[in-house]
Scaffold this motif. Structure first.
Motif, PDB file in Angstrom:
ATOM      1  N   THR A  74       0.832  -1.196   0.000  1.00  0.00           N
ATOM      2  CA  THR A  74       0.000   0.000   0.000  1.00  0.00           C
ATOM      3  C   THR A  74       0.869   1.248   0.000  1.00  0.00           C
ATOM      4  O   THR A  74       1.895   1.294   0.672  1.00  0.00           O
ATOM      5  CB  THR A  74      -0.907   0.007   1.252  1.00  0.00           C
ATOM      6  N   ASN A  75       0.456   2.236  -0.763  1.00  0.00           N
ATOM      7  CA  ASN A  75       1.120   3.540  -0.779  1.00  0.00           C
ATOM      8  C   ASN A  75       0.477   4.411   0.293  1.00  0.00           C
ATOM      9  O   ASN A  75      -0.672   4.840   0.136  1.00  0.00           O
ATOM     10  CB  ASN A  75       0.978   4.214  -2.145  1.00  0.00           C
ATOM     11  N   ALA A  76       1.204   4.663   1.352  1.00  0.00           N
ATOM     12  CA  ALA A  76       0.665   5.455   2.462  1.00  0.00           C
ATOM     13  C   ALA A  76       0.377   6.882   2.008  1.00  0.00           C
ATOM     14  O   ALA A  76       1.212   7.523   1.374  1.00  0.00           O
ATOM     15  CB  ALA A  76       1.656   5.468   3.621  1.00  0.00           C
ATOM     16  N   GLY A  77      -0.797   7.365   2.300  1.00  0.00           N
ATOM     17  CA  GLY A  77      -1.158   8.751   2.021  1.00  0.00           C
ATOM     18  C   GLY A  77      -1.687   9.016   0.627  1.00  0.00           C
ATOM     19  O   GLY A  77      -2.160  10.111   0.344  1.00  0.00           O
ATOM     20  N   ILE A  78      -1.631   8.038  -0.270  1.00  0.00           N
ATOM     21  CA  ILE A  78      -2.104   8.261  -1.639  1.00  0.00           C
ATOM     22  C   ILE A  78      -3.609   8.486  -1.657  1.00  0.00           C
ATOM     23  O   ILE A  78      -4.110   9.360  -2.366  1.00  0.00           O
ATOM     24  CB  ILE A  78      -1.719   7.069  -2.552  1.00  0.00           C
ATOM     25  N   ALA A  79      -4.356   7.727  -0.879  1.00  0.00           N
ATOM     26  CA  ALA A  79      -5.815   7.867  -0.880  1.00  0.00           C
ATOM     27  C   ALA A  79      -6.241   9.260  -0.420  1.00  0.00           C
ATOM     28  O   ALA A  79      -7.233   9.805  -0.900  1.00  0.00           O
ATOM     29  CB  ALA A  79      -6.441   6.794   0.000  1.00  0.00           C
ATOM     30  N   ALA A  80      -5.494   9.861   0.500  1.00  0.00           N
ATOM     31  CA  ALA A  80      -5.822  11.210   0.968  1.00  0.00           C
ATOM     32  C   ALA A  80      -5.414  12.269  -0.054  1.00  0.00           C
ATOM     33  O   ALA A  80      -6.123  13.249  -0.256  1.00  0.00           O
ATOM     34  CB  ALA A  80      -5.132  11.476   2.302  1.00  0.00           C
ATOM     35  N   THR A  81      -4.278  12.066  -0.704  1.00  0.00           N
ATOM     36  CA  THR A  81      -3.767  13.034  -1.675  1.00  0.00           C
ATOM     37  C   THR A  81      -4.510  12.954  -3.002  1.00  0.00           C
ATOM     38  O   THR A  81      -4.844  13.975  -3.596  1.00  0.00           O
ATOM     39  CB  THR A  81      -2.267  12.792  -1.939  1.00  0.00           C
ATOM     40  N   HIS A  82      -4.759  11.748  -3.474  1.00  0.00           N
ATOM     41  CA  HIS A  82      -5.430  11.521  -4.756  1.00  0.00           C
ATOM     42  C   HIS A  82      -6.728  10.765  -4.499  1.00  0.00           C
ATOM     43  O   HIS A  82      -6.721   9.552  -4.313  1.00  0.00           O
ATOM     44  CB  HIS A  82      -4.534  10.722  -5.703  1.00  0.00           C
ATOM     45  N   LYS A  83      -7.839  11.487  -4.520  1.00  0.00           N
ATOM     46  CA  LYS A  83      -9.139  10.879  -4.204  1.00  0.00           C
ATOM     47  C   LYS A  83      -9.550   9.811  -5.217  1.00  0.00           C
ATOM     48  O   LYS A  83     -10.344   8.941  -4.906  1.00  0.00           O
ATOM     49  CB  LYS A  83     -10.220  11.958  -4.141  1.00  0.00           C
ATOM     50  N   LEU A  84      -9.020   9.880  -6.432  1.00  0.00           N
ATOM     51  CA  LEU A  84      -9.369   8.910  -7.464  1.00  0.00           C
ATOM     52  C   LEU A  84      -8.318   7.806  -7.613  1.00  0.00           C
ATOM     53  O   LEU A  84      -8.280   7.113  -8.628  1.00  0.00           O
ATOM     54  CB  LEU A  84      -9.555   9.616  -8.810  1.00  0.00           C
ATOM     55  N   ALA A  85      -7.467   7.653  -6.620  1.00  0.00           N
ATOM     56  CA  ALA A  85      -6.412   6.635  -6.694  1.00  0.00           C
ATOM     57  C   ALA A  85      -7.028   5.265  -6.942  1.00  0.00           C
ATOM     58  O   ALA A  85      -8.074   4.917  -6.386  1.00  0.00           O
ATOM     59  CB  ALA A  85      -5.604   6.619  -5.406  1.00  0.00           C
ATOM     60  N   LEU A  86      -6.370   4.498  -7.787  1.00  0.00           N
ATOM     61  CA  LEU A  86      -6.885   3.198  -8.197  1.00  0.00           C
ATOM     62  C   LEU A  86      -6.576   2.110  -7.176  1.00  0.00           C
ATOM     63  O   LEU A  86      -5.557   2.156  -6.497  1.00  0.00           O
ATOM     64  CB  LEU A  86      -6.270   2.814  -9.541  1.00  0.00           C
ATOM     65  N   LYS A  87      -7.455   1.132  -7.130  1.00  0.00           N
ATOM     66  CA  LYS A  87      -7.232  -0.097  -6.365  1.00  0.00           C
ATOM     67  C   LYS A  87      -7.473  -1.240  -7.338  1.00  0.00           C
ATOM     68  O   LYS A  87      -8.574  -1.780  -7.412  1.00  0.00           O
ATOM     69  CB  LYS A  87      -8.179  -0.179  -5.174  1.00  0.00           C
ATOM     70  N   PRO A  88      -6.449  -1.582  -8.120  1.00  0.00           N
ATOM     71  CA  PRO A  88      -6.654  -2.580  -9.175  1.00  0.00           C
ATOM     72  C   PRO A  88      -6.945  -3.967  -8.622  1.00  0.00           C
ATOM     73  O   PRO A  88      -6.675  -4.266  -7.456  1.00  0.00           O
ATOM     74  CB  PRO A  88      -5.334  -2.565  -9.949  1.00  0.00           C
ATOM     75  N   ASP A  89      -7.507  -4.798  -9.494  1.00  0.00           N
ATOM     76  CA  ASP A  89      -7.794  -6.182  -9.146  1.00  0.00           C
ATOM     77  C   ASP A  89      -6.499  -6.936  -8.882  1.00  0.00           C
ATOM     78  O   ASP A  89      -5.406  -6.438  -9.149  1.00  0.00           O
ATOM     79  CB  ASP A  89      -8.558  -6.863 -10.281  1.00  0.00           C
ATOM     80  N   LEU A  90      -6.644  -8.133  -8.410  1.00  0.00           N
ATOM     81  CA  LEU A  90      -5.495  -9.003  -8.166  1.00  0.00           C
ATOM     82  C   LEU A  90      -4.722  -9.221  -9.464  1.00  0.00           C
ATOM     83  O   LEU A  90      -5.318  -9.500 -10.510  1.00  0.00           O
ATOM     84  CB  LEU A  90      -5.974 -10.355  -7.617  1.00  0.00           C
ATOM     85  N   ILE A  91      -3.410  -9.067  -9.405  1.00  0.00           N
ATOM     86  CA  ILE A  91      -2.542  -9.262 -10.568  1.00  0.00           C
ATOM     87  C   ILE A  91      -1.921 -10.646 -10.452  1.00  0.00           C
ATOM     88  O   ILE A  91      -1.189 -10.934  -9.504  1.00  0.00           O
ATOM     89  CB  ILE A  91      -1.447  -8.182 -10.620  1.00  0.00           C
ATOM     90  N   ASP A  92      -2.237 -11.514 -11.410  1.00  0.00           N
ATOM     91  CA  ASP A  92      -1.692 -12.871 -11.412  1.00  0.00           C
ATOM     92  C   ASP A  92      -0.223 -12.839 -11.789  1.00  0.00           C
ATOM     93  O   ASP A  92       0.166 -12.132 -12.720  1.00  0.00           O
ATOM     94  CB  ASP A  92      -2.436 -13.738 -12.424  1.00  0.00           C
ATOM     95  N   THR A  93       0.594 -13.594 -11.088  1.00  0.00           N
ATOM     96  CA  THR A  93       2.018 -13.697 -11.413  1.00  0.00           C
ATOM     97  C   THR A  93       2.449 -15.154 -11.372  1.00  0.00           C
ATOM     98  O   THR A  93       1.692 -16.028 -10.930  1.00  0.00           O
ATOM     99  CB  THR A  93       2.903 -12.903 -10.421  1.00  0.00           C
TER     100      THR A  93
END
Length: 159
Positions: free
Chosen positions: A62-81
C-alpha cells in the motif's frame, strides 16, 4: 541516449495519457492449479486448508497517504504472477507500488529520424523547454514508429 529540443520537430511534443496513482497493489503468487475448497477436512491442517482453497496466495503493498492526496487513486484487481516465493512477491508488490504511486504521463514526440538509436524499454534523457524537461529528465521508451520515407519518427516516452 539523450534527446534534445533539436531532435524534436517544432511543437512536436504532447501529453497523450495521464496515469492515475495506485493506492494498493495486490499480487497473486504460488498459484494453486487444483483449487480444493472441500474434501480435505482431516487430511491437512486448518492453515493449509485455506491455502488449498484459494487459487493464489496474495501479497499486498500500500502507498501510504495516496488515498488522501489523490481521491481517485486506483485499487486494481489481483494481478496474477508466476512468482512462487512469498518474499519475492512482497518485494515485487512494493516495487510496483512505488512505481505506480505517483501521477505518470505518456508523451508523444515527433522527432527527426533516429535510425536504430532507440529501443523499446530503453531509458533516455530528454531535455526540452516544455513539460518540465528543461533540466533534462529520464523517461522510458514505450513506443517507436519510424517513417523512413519522411525521415521522421514518433517516440512515446513514459515518465
Amino acid at each position: 541516449v539523450e534527446l534534445t529540443e533539436d531532435d524534436v520537430s517544432e511543437n512536436g511534443i504532447q501529453v497523450t495519457r495521464r496515469d492515475i496513482p495506485v493506492d494498493t497493489i495486490r499480487l497473486g503468487y504460488r498459484r494453486n492449479f487444483t483449487v480444493q475448497r472441500d474434501g480435505l477436512a482431516g487430511a491437512v491442517s486448518e492453515s493449509s486448508r485455506a491455502d488449498f482453497g484459494a487459487e493464489y496466495l496474495v501479497s499486498t503493498a500500500t502507498n501510504a497517504g495516496i488515498a488522501a492526496t489523490h481521491k481517485l487513486a486506483l485499487k486494481p484487481d489481483l494481478i496474477d504472477t508466476l512468482i512462487v516465493v512469498a518474499g519475492d512477491a512482497g518485494t515485487e508488490a512494493a516495487r510496483r507500488a512505488a512505481l505506480y504511486g505517483e501521477i505518470r504521463k505518456t508523451f508523444l514526440l515527433n522527432c527527426y529520424m533516429l535510425p536504430l538509436k532507440l529501443n523499446l524499454g530503453q531509458v533516455v534523457k530528454l531535455t526540452h523547454s516544455r513539460f518540465g524537461f528543461a533540466a533534462g529528465q529520464l523517461a522510458l521508451v514505450v513506443g517507436i514508429a519510424e517513417k523512413v520515407t519522411g525521415n521522421r519518427a514518433q517516440v512515446e516516452l513514459w515518465r
